[in-house]
Design an enzyme around this catalytic site. Structure first.
Site, PDB file in Angstrom:
ATOM      1  N   TYR A 108       0.758  -1.069  -0.144  1.00 32.10           N
ATOM      2  CA  TYR A 108       0.047  -0.053  -0.027  1.00 32.10           C
ATOM      3  C   TYR A 108       1.017   1.151  -0.192  1.00 32.10           C
ATOM      4  CZ  TYR A 108      -3.062   3.602   1.545  1.00 32.10           C
ATOM      5  OH  TYR A 108      -3.760   5.001   1.918  1.00 32.10           O
ATOM      6  N   GLU A 196      -3.749   7.096  -3.621  1.00 33.25           N
ATOM      7  CA  GLU A 196      -3.766   5.927  -3.188  1.00 33.25           C
ATOM      8  C   GLU A 196      -3.382   5.000  -4.063  1.00 33.25           C
ATOM      9  OE1 GLU A 196      -6.372   4.905   0.762  1.00 33.25           O
ATOM     10  OE2 GLU A 196      -7.591   4.848  -1.067  1.00 33.25           O
TER      11      GLU A 196
END
Ligand code: GDP
Ligand code: MN
Length: 387
Positions: A108, A196
């Site tokens: 991530y 993101e």
């Protein structure tokens, strides 16, 4: 402002972030030819402004072009429900066809504004691919953070520290440092509010690639970016919210039954609370703003009652800068033009409140006029129950 994954990837690619080759398709046959061009083995990805598409059935692997066509025909037109869309879901109008990636690990990577320090923070984690909110809540130590000093920008040593923390080695480590620096540069250049990459993938041959990409722009900076404004997809936004934005009304659709017209965000919040407290729930948040006039009130009212969920309308105005008589005039004029079949409860307080009350009374139209907030909320709930 939100954009689609394929648009976010085009932006990231320009800044040197590696992304899979892909093509957007709006029909199954386009999806087939895109898959053929990309070598057959592809992923078919629903393009909507919401995450969690994988779990909702909006991301499917295809072994060949025929299978890609089949997946595209299943996904296109579907009402995709994810934890971010609400129970009604979002209709899929386009799919991204991407060459399949050989995944070794899912990481991530994100950039957001940390409101506590008023600085941007880069976040990285080895626990990518799943709900990062859950990781943050249950195992916050798994999320690494580097704060960006606005005076000097993100420093290469910080990027390397994150790359190391994500467990990258060899080529992937070198690429990681560069990728994180590129991401920070892209964020600043586009005046974004959120980046993101979930997942950022380590491939089987130890290279990095951004498999998913989400970008939100800062609306207050959009006037600086004509090119980015063009990426707006109105189909993804609630129709009444789009309509309200034309008149600079702060309107947000909610799932209750009382249409609210209020001036000032604070009073609007308090109004929503008291409706809830009295036993009903608001159908919207609507702040008509401080310097309102007849025209704005008319438009606000029209938008308010075109919402089919609205069973009663509550107008709660405190006349400070805005004068109550003007609001009353706007309401009366709006009602002259519109067919309204729901009860209206009005509370006017402040500047020219008596004049406003007189206008309402002399209009010959039907309102319930209340002076106190509690009394007004009670009348609203009665009206909803009777409807
Ligand atoms: P989201 O669910 O909306 O966040 O969509 P993502 O783009 O993150 O895709 C969801 C999941 O699909 C990823 O976490 C991957 O596990 C999987 N996925 C996406 N692309 C590929 C691919 O090229 N190959 C494989 N094997 N899996 C993929
Ligand atoms: Mn994702």
């Amino acid at each position: 402002m939100k954009i689609h994954e394929f648009q976010a990837k085009e932006i990231l690619q320009k800044f040197g972030v590696p992304v899979p080759s892909g093509k957007v398709a709006t029909s199954p046959s386009d999806a087939r030819s895109a898959a053929e061009e990309l070598g057959g083995k592809v992923v078919v990805k629903a393009q909507i402004h919401a995450g969690g598409r994988g779990k909702g059935g909006g991301v499917k692997l295809a072994g060949d072009a025929g299978e890609a066509e089949q997946h595209a025909s299943d996904i296109l037109g579907m009402q995709l429900v994810t934890h971010q869309t609400g129970p009604e879901g979002q209709k899929v109008k386009q799919v991204l066809i991407e060459e399949a990636t050989d995944i070794d690990r899912e990481l991530y990577l994100g950039i957001v504004l940390d409101r506590a320090t008023s600085k941007l923070v880069v976040m990285a984690s080895q626990a990518g691919g799943m709900d990062i909110e859950q990781v943050a809540a249950e195992t916050p130590e798994k999320i690494l953070k580097e704060t960006i000093d606005p005076a000097v920008g993100l420093q290469p040593f910080q990027a390397r520290r994150l790359a190391f923390g994500m467990g990258l080695e060899g080529d992937a480590f070198k690429e990681g440092g560069r990728l994180i620096m590129a991401l920070a540069k892209a964020f600043e250049a586009t005046d974004s509010s959120l980046f993101e990459i979930n997942p950022l993938v380590v491939t089987g041959d130890n290279h990095l690639i951004a498999l998913d990409a989400k970008i939100n722009f800062d609306d207050n900076a959009l006037y600086l970016h004509k090119d980015l404004q063009e990426l707006r997809d109105l189909d993804e936004e609630a129709a009444l919210e789009v309509e309200a934005s034309k008149y600079e009304l702060n309107y947000i659709k909610l799932d209750g039954e009382v249409g609210c017209m209020v001036n000032g965000a604070g009073l609007a919040m308090a109004t929503m609370d008291i409706i809830q407290y009295a036993g009903s729930s608001p159908a919207n948040f609507l702040d008509v703003g401080g310097g309102t006039n007849v025209e704005r009130v008319r438009n606000a009212f029209r938008i308010l009652i075109s919402d089919e969920d609205v069973k009663a309308v509550f107008i709660n105005i405190f006349g400070g800068i805005v004068r109550c008589d003007r609001v009353a005039q706007g309401v009366v004029e709006a009602l002259g033009d519109l067919e309204v079949n729901v009860p209206i409860i009005i509370r006017l307080q402040g500047t020219n409140a008596p004049e406003g009350a007189t206008i309402l009374k002399e209009s010959g139209l039907e309102f319930t006029v209340a002076m106190e907030l509690k009394e007004a909320a009670g009348a609203v709930v009665e009206a909803v129950k009777a409807a």
